[in-house]
Design an enzyme around this catalytic site. Structure first.
Site, short mmCIF file in Angstrom:
data_model
loop_
_atom_site.label_atom_id
_atom_site.label_comp_id
_atom_site.label_asym_id
_atom_site.label_seq_id
_atom_site.Cartn_x
_atom_site.Cartn_y
_atom_site.Cartn_z
CB CYS A 69 -0.72 -0.29 1.44
SG CYS A 69 -2.17 1.60 1.65
CB CYS A 72 -0.01 2.17 4.12
SG CYS A 72 -1.29 1.00 4.12
#
Length: 146
Positions: A69, A72
């Site tokens: 991600c 993230c």
């Protein structure tokens, strides 16, 4: 006199009880010697998270994330800065949803990064999306019990 805190060790999941005024002194687990209140986020597995949510008396802010991600990965250094700012008043942890997909289901994670603040054995607030350290810190301070 402040109430003592109960903290779950991020390494061995042992419960540790310590006086509130010792949080800033770098307390260590009585079982394995790991730091109990590090000034940086620590990894938790679902079992450790469940135990920490249930027993910890210090607020726990958890980042549900995955290595693939992009947002993230971009938020990771900001989450570390927030951990330093919140040291002694909250602990910050990370749960890798790629390694532990059951955590996503258990906590109804619909998108990552997702932050959930736990206190008193329950979820008190959640925040979705990548955020700067100032927003993460403000979120935790706003929703954590005094």
């Amino acid at each position: 006199m402040p109430s003592p805190h109960t903290l779950t060790c991020p390494s061995c999941a042992a419960g540790n009880r310590l006086p509130a005024d010792k949080l800033s002194a770098g307390p260590k687990c009585g079982t394995c010697g790991a730091r109990l209140a590090p000034a940086k986020p620590f990894a938790l597995d679902p079992a450790g998270l469940k135990k920490a949510v249930k027993t910890d008396t210090l607020p726990l802010l958890v980042d549900f994330w995955a290595p693939w991600c992009g947002p993230c990965r971009m938020m990771a250094p900001e989450f570390e800065k927030a951990a330093q700012a919140l040291a002694g008043s909250a602990r910050l942890a990370k749960v890798n949803t790629q390694d532990f997909p059951e955590a996503s289901g258990a906590y109804a994670i619909r998108g990552i990064p997702a932050l959930i603040l736990f206190s008193g054995g329950r979820e008190v607030a959640r925040l979705a999306g990548a955020r700067p350290a100032a927003d993460i810190t403000a979120f935790a301070r706003q929703h954590a019990p005094a």
